[in-house]
Design a protein around this motif. Structure first.
Motif, PDB file in Angstrom:
ATOM      1  N   UNK A 249       8.758 -13.220   7.218  1.00 52.40           N
ATOM      2  CA  UNK A 249       7.835 -12.818   6.158  1.00 52.40           C
ATOM      3  C   UNK A 249       7.644 -11.308   6.122  1.00 52.40           C
ATOM      4  N   UNK A 250       7.317 -10.717   7.260  1.00 52.76           N
ATOM      5  CA  UNK A 250       7.007  -9.285   7.262  1.00 52.76           C
ATOM      6  C   UNK A 250       8.252  -8.449   6.970  1.00 52.76           C
ATOM      7  N   UNK A 251       9.421  -8.882   7.465  1.00 56.91           N
ATOM      8  CA  UNK A 251      10.641  -8.113   7.216  1.00 56.91           C
ATOM      9  C   UNK A 251      11.106  -8.252   5.768  1.00 56.91           C
ATOM     10  N   UNK A 252      10.994  -9.459   5.223  1.00 60.76           N
ATOM     11  CA  UNK A 252      11.396  -9.667   3.831  1.00 60.76           C
ATOM     12  C   UNK A 252      10.564  -8.801   2.894  1.00 60.76           C
ATOM     13  N   UNK A 253       9.261  -8.769   3.128  1.00 58.75           N
ATOM     14  CA  UNK A 253       8.375  -7.986   2.260  1.00 58.75           C
ATOM     15  C   UNK A 253       8.596  -6.493   2.473  1.00 58.75           C
ATOM     16  N   UNK A 254       8.780  -6.074   3.722  1.00 52.40           N
ATOM     17  CA  UNK A 254       9.015  -4.642   3.989  1.00 52.40           C
ATOM     18  C   UNK A 254      10.217  -4.119   3.223  1.00 52.40           C
ATOM     19  N   UNK A 255      11.284  -4.905   3.213  1.00 51.21           N
ATOM     20  CA  UNK A 255      12.508  -4.461   2.557  1.00 51.21           C
ATOM     21  C   UNK A 255      12.363  -4.394   1.040  1.00 51.21           C
ATOM     22  N   UNK A 256      11.322  -4.994   0.503  1.00 50.94           N
ATOM     23  CA  UNK A 256      11.101  -4.932  -0.944  1.00 50.94           C
ATOM     24  C   UNK A 256      10.380  -3.652  -1.358  1.00 50.94           C
ATOM     25  N   UNK A 257       9.886  -2.882  -0.386  1.00 49.70           N
ATOM     26  CA  UNK A 257       9.305  -1.590  -0.719  1.00 49.70           C
ATOM     27  C   UNK A 257       7.802  -1.518  -0.535  1.00 49.70           C
ATOM     28  N   UNK A 259       5.209  -1.253  -2.683  1.00 47.97           N
ATOM     29  CA  UNK A 259       4.306  -2.041  -3.526  1.00 47.97           C
ATOM     30  C   UNK A 259       4.191  -3.472  -3.015  1.00 47.97           C
ATOM     31  N   UNK A 260       5.333  -4.073  -2.670  1.00 45.96           N
ATOM     32  CA  UNK A 260       5.309  -5.429  -2.124  1.00 45.96           C
ATOM     33  C   UNK A 260       4.575  -5.447  -0.782  1.00 45.96           C
ATOM     34  N   UNK A 261       4.815  -4.428   0.034  1.00 40.91           N
ATOM     35  CA  UNK A 261       4.143  -4.348   1.332  1.00 40.91           C
ATOM     36  C   UNK A 261       2.638  -4.206   1.156  1.00 40.91           C
ATOM     37  N   UNK A 262       2.238  -3.443   0.151  1.00 41.97           N
ATOM     38  CA  UNK A 262       0.817  -3.283  -0.137  1.00 41.97           C
ATOM     39  C   UNK A 262       0.184  -4.616  -0.517  1.00 41.97           C
ATOM     40  N   UNK A 263       0.930  -5.436  -1.257  1.00 37.19           N
ATOM     41  CA  UNK A 263       0.416  -6.751  -1.645  1.00 37.19           C
ATOM     42  C   UNK A 263       0.231  -7.650  -0.428  1.00 37.19           C
ATOM     43  N   UNK A 264       1.149  -7.583   0.527  1.00 31.79           N
ATOM     44  CA  UNK A 264       1.017  -8.386   1.741  1.00 31.79           C
ATOM     45  C   UNK A 264      -0.207  -7.952   2.546  1.00 31.79           C
ATOM     46  N   UNK A 265      -0.413  -6.649   2.654  1.00 27.26           N
ATOM     47  CA  UNK A 265      -1.573  -6.149   3.399  1.00 27.26           C
ATOM     48  C   UNK A 265      -2.870  -6.623   2.738  1.00 27.26           C
ATOM     49  N   UNK A 266      -2.922  -6.534   1.405  1.00 19.60           N
ATOM     50  CA  UNK A 266      -4.123  -6.969   0.688  1.00 19.60           C
ATOM     51  C   UNK A 266      -4.355  -8.464   0.873  1.00 19.60           C
ATOM     52  N   UNK A 267      -3.277  -9.248   0.822  1.00 13.94           N
ATOM     53  CA  UNK A 267      -3.407 -10.694   1.001  1.00 13.94           C
ATOM     54  C   UNK A 267      -3.880 -11.026   2.411  1.00 13.94           C
ATOM     55  N   UNK A 268      -3.385 -10.299   3.396  1.00 13.64           N
ATOM     56  CA  UNK A 268      -3.797 -10.545   4.780  1.00 13.64           C
ATOM     57  C   UNK A 268      -5.272 -10.207   4.974  1.00 13.64           C
ATOM     58  N   UNK A 269      -5.725  -9.122   4.351  1.00 10.77           N
ATOM     59  CA  UNK A 269      -7.146  -8.760   4.449  1.00 10.77           C
ATOM     60  C   UNK A 269      -8.027  -9.864   3.864  1.00 10.77           C
ATOM     61  N   UNK A 270      -7.523 -10.524   2.848  1.00 11.56           N
ATOM     62  CA  UNK A 270      -8.284 -11.599   2.207  1.00 11.56           C
ATOM     63  C   UNK A 270      -8.256 -12.882   3.028  1.00 11.56           C
ATOM     64  N   UNK A 271      -7.083 -13.212   3.572  1.00 10.02           N
ATOM     65  CA  UNK A 271      -6.900 -14.492   4.265  1.00 10.02           C
ATOM     66  C   UNK A 271      -7.428 -14.451   5.697  1.00 10.02           C
ATOM     67  N   UNK A 272      -7.186 -13.350   6.401  1.00  7.41           N
ATOM     68  CA  UNK A 272      -7.577 -13.262   7.815  1.00  7.41           C
ATOM     69  C   UNK A 272      -8.166 -11.879   8.099  1.00  7.41           C
ATOM     70  N   UNK A 273      -9.452 -11.681   7.786  1.00  7.71           N
ATOM     71  CA  UNK A 273     -10.079 -10.367   7.997  1.00  7.71           C
ATOM     72  C   UNK A 273     -10.050  -9.919   9.456  1.00  7.71           C
ATOM     73  N   UNK A 274     -10.156 -10.877  10.388  1.00  9.98           N
ATOM     74  CA  UNK A 274     -10.166 -10.501  11.811  1.00  9.98           C
ATOM     75  C   UNK A 274      -8.842  -9.867  12.220  1.00  9.98           C
ATOM     76  N   UNK A 275      -7.739 -10.528  11.866  1.00  9.46           N
ATOM     77  CA  UNK A 275      -6.426  -9.976  12.201  1.00  9.46           C
ATOM     78  C   UNK A 275      -6.201  -8.656  11.473  1.00  9.46           C
ATOM     79  N   UNK A 276      -6.698  -8.561  10.251  1.00 13.61           N
ATOM     80  CA  UNK A 276      -6.538  -7.322   9.486  1.00 13.61           C
ATOM     81  C   UNK A 276      -7.210  -6.153  10.196  1.00 13.61           C
ATOM     82  N   UNK A 277      -8.398  -6.409  10.763  1.00 12.97           N
ATOM     83  CA  UNK A 277      -9.093  -5.340  11.493  1.00 12.97           C
ATOM     84  C   UNK A 277      -8.323  -4.953  12.755  1.00 12.97           C
TER      85      UNK A 277
END
Length: 282
Positions: A249-257, A259-277
């Motif tokens: 997951x993380x490598x596939x999104x990273x290779x997309x650039x 903007x895609x990586x930013x979307x993954x970070x935002x989704x992670x902050x929403x789904x798992x705030x503890x891990x995001x911190x």
């Protein structure tokens, strides 16, 4: 000197009887074969970079005799890109060789193998280096069974290019720019000038160990919904265990650039705030 008498003569052949072979010829044949094993031949090492169809690129290393034409090899490598670099080396038939790559940590298969004279028609990779990060260059070394270096080069790697499956090809006029696929509120600004895909790379190991399977599945759903990943990538991720799924997951999104990586970070902050911190994403 003796003249051999023909036993039979046809339109295409002459049959003779040879009572004995030359001892010199027999011995020389054995010596020649023995010398082929001991005396190194002029070889070549060709490199081909496969596109990241599985989430990350693969560097194919081919050990070949020096007189194999490059175009005969390249035509069989399909979408892989030949990396032009000095390739001359000396290889010994029957000796075992291994590949070492720096930076370390990449999976290389096989660990070692014998060099054989291969003149075609098929040219398969001798070694495969799985580039699970996105280095701009690597140092590649080929060593023999005594750990002696027979070839070493600094290899520049082209930037990641992803082949889009046919089912995902959209007419140009219907394509949505990557930045428009990510809602404005979900875009994560670069921290201290560090692009989002670089931020993902810096926390890759922590993400793999910290993300639960349930969180990963939720992230996949959100990224599919936002068209960051496609159905094929979604199904491929679902077949993997937790660690492999997180890595994919993380490598596939990273290779997309970024903007895609930013979307993954935002989704992670929403789904798992503890891990995001823990990853310093919020």
């Amino acid at each position: 000197m003796s003249i051999l008498e023909p036993l039979q003569i046809t339109n295409t052949h002459v049959v003779v009887k040879v009572p004995h072979l030359s001892a010199f010829g027999t011995v020389w044949d054995l010596v020649r074969r023995f010398m082929e094993i001991l005396v190194p031949i002029t070889g070549q090492i060709q490199l081909y970079l496969r596109p990241p169809d599985i989430g990350y690129p693969i560097l194919d290393v081919l050990l070949l005799p020096g007189n194999i034409p490059l175009d005969e090899v390249s035509i069989q490598q399909k979408d892989a890109q030949n990396i032009r670099i000095s390739s001359d080396c000396h290889l010994s038939v029957g000796k075992r060789y291994r590949v070492h790559c720096e930076p370390e940590g990449f999976t290389i298969q096989p660990e070692q193998t014998d060099f054989r004279l291969n003149y075609g028609p098929n040219f398969y990779p001798t070694f495969e280096v799985f580039l699970t990060t996105n280095p701009k260059r690597v140092t590649l070394m080929v060593q023999d069974q005594e750990s002696r270096e027979v070839w070493k080069r600094i290899v520049p790697l082209p930037g990641p290019q992803r082949n889009v499956p046919t089912v995902d090809r959209i007419p140009t006029e219907d394509r949505v720019p990557t930045e428009d696929r990510v809602p404005t509120e979900d875009r994560v600004p670069a921290e201290d000038g560090v692009p989002a895909h670089e931020r993902l790379l810096s926390v890759r190991i922590k993400f793999k160990s910290g993300a639960s399977d349930a969180v990963l599945n939720q992230l996949l759903d959100k990224l599919l919904e936002r068209r960051i990943i496609n159905d094929e990538e979604m199904q491929s991720a679902k077949t993997k265990d937790k660690i492999q799924k997180a890595e994919y997951l993380i490598d596939t999104v990273r290779f997309k650039g970024p903007e895609a990586s930013s979307a993954l970070i935002a989704a992670l902050c929403e789904v798992d705030p503890c891990l995001s911190r823990e990853l310093n994403f919020n």
